[in-house]
Motif scaffolding. Sequence first.
Motif, short mmCIF file in Angstrom:
data_model
loop_
_atom_site.label_atom_id
_atom_site.label_comp_id
_atom_site.label_asym_id
_atom_site.label_seq_id
_atom_site.Cartn_x
_atom_site.Cartn_y
_atom_site.Cartn_z
N ILE A 131 0.85 -1.18 0.00
CA ILE A 131 0.00 0.00 0.00
C ILE A 131 0.89 1.24 0.00
O ILE A 131 1.82 1.33 0.80
N VAL A 161 -3.95 6.90 2.17
CA VAL A 161 -3.69 5.85 1.17
C VAL A 161 -3.81 6.45 -0.23
O VAL A 161 -4.83 7.04 -0.59
N VAL A 164 -3.29 1.12 -3.88
CA VAL A 164 -3.35 -0.20 -3.25
C VAL A 164 -3.01 -1.26 -4.27
O VAL A 164 -3.47 -1.20 -5.43
N ASN A 180 -7.51 -4.95 2.42
CA ASN A 180 -8.77 -4.45 2.95
C ASN A 180 -8.69 -2.98 3.35
O ASN A 180 -9.11 -2.58 4.43
N VAL A 181 -8.09 -2.16 2.49
CA VAL A 181 -8.06 -0.71 2.68
C VAL A 181 -8.38 -0.07 1.34
O VAL A 181 -8.17 -0.66 0.29
N THR A 182 -8.86 1.17 1.38
CA THR A 182 -9.25 1.84 0.14
C THR A 182 -8.48 3.14 -0.04
O THR A 182 -8.01 3.75 0.92
N ALA A 185 -8.38 6.56 2.32
CA ALA A 185 -8.52 6.31 3.75
C ALA A 185 -7.29 6.82 4.50
O ALA A 185 -6.17 6.83 3.96
N VAL A 187 -4.82 6.01 7.48
CA VAL A 187 -4.45 4.79 8.21
C VAL A 187 -3.26 5.04 9.13
O VAL A 187 -2.46 5.95 8.90
N TYR A 189 0.12 3.04 10.69
CA TYR A 189 0.94 1.87 10.36
C TYR A 189 2.07 1.71 11.38
O TYR A 189 2.39 2.63 12.14
N GLU A 209 0.09 -4.80 3.83
CA GLU A 209 -1.20 -4.69 4.50
C GLU A 209 -1.08 -5.09 5.97
O GLU A 209 -1.72 -4.49 6.84
N ILE A 212 -0.49 -2.31 8.51
CA ILE A 212 -1.55 -1.35 8.80
C ILE A 212 -2.18 -1.73 10.14
O ILE A 212 -2.69 -2.84 10.31
N GLN A 215 -7.58 2.05 10.76
CA GLN A 215 -8.05 3.15 9.93
C GLN A 215 -8.61 4.23 10.85
O GLN A 215 -9.23 3.94 11.87
#
Length: 217
Positions: A131, A161, A164, A180-182, A185, A187, A189, A209, A212, A215
């Motif tokens: 990501i 983000v 991805v 499973n992130v868009t 978003a 986030v 980490y 991922e 992360i 979110q």
Amino acid sequence: MAATMSRPAALAKASRGRLTVCAATAVPKQFKAVKPVGDRVLVKVAKEEAKSVGGVLLPASVRNKPTAGAVVALGDAKTIKLSDKVIYSKYAGTELELAGEEHILLKEDDVIGVLPSGDKIAQLRPLADRILIKGAKAEDKTAGGVLLATDSAEKPTFGTVVAVGDGKEDEETKALVKPNVTVGATVMYSKYSGTEFEEDGEAYIVVRESDILAQLA
């Protein structure tokens, strides 16, 4: 591309508190080509910078070697094509000297992402479950209002983000599992994860991922 992580001329790795130096392997002159096996790719390393930002000529011992280059040969890699310009993990792969040129033999999973024609990190296409995140700005004041020096400002571990990856293949089902992130978003980490870049005064980081933590909303 303004800056990437540096790579020493002779690859240095820490092992149980000791430093091991691995020099590039010179391919004998009678061999003109290297055919990667399995999911490996052969990358011709981009030229290193010979001058500082201010134009000062740097001695070879202090130059930063790039971790980017063009793919010149492929094994069974699925997400990379010939001539793609790629960014790869700093200490990954086996360095080769082929026909007087510097190359590196990498596993497909060691490739962080594919660069567009303009070499902009902001447009990097991350691979697998990686990501691309644009880092948040560091706070320049303490909670009490004291102005911090740039080098003492706390480095944030969250950001937005930007891109991805397509996902990583499940070992059992062989199905592609998308992260499973868009895009867009915010986030958080892990502090010491990922590969960092700086471009046009902005900080970027590419993480897995699994790095992360949450979110933010």
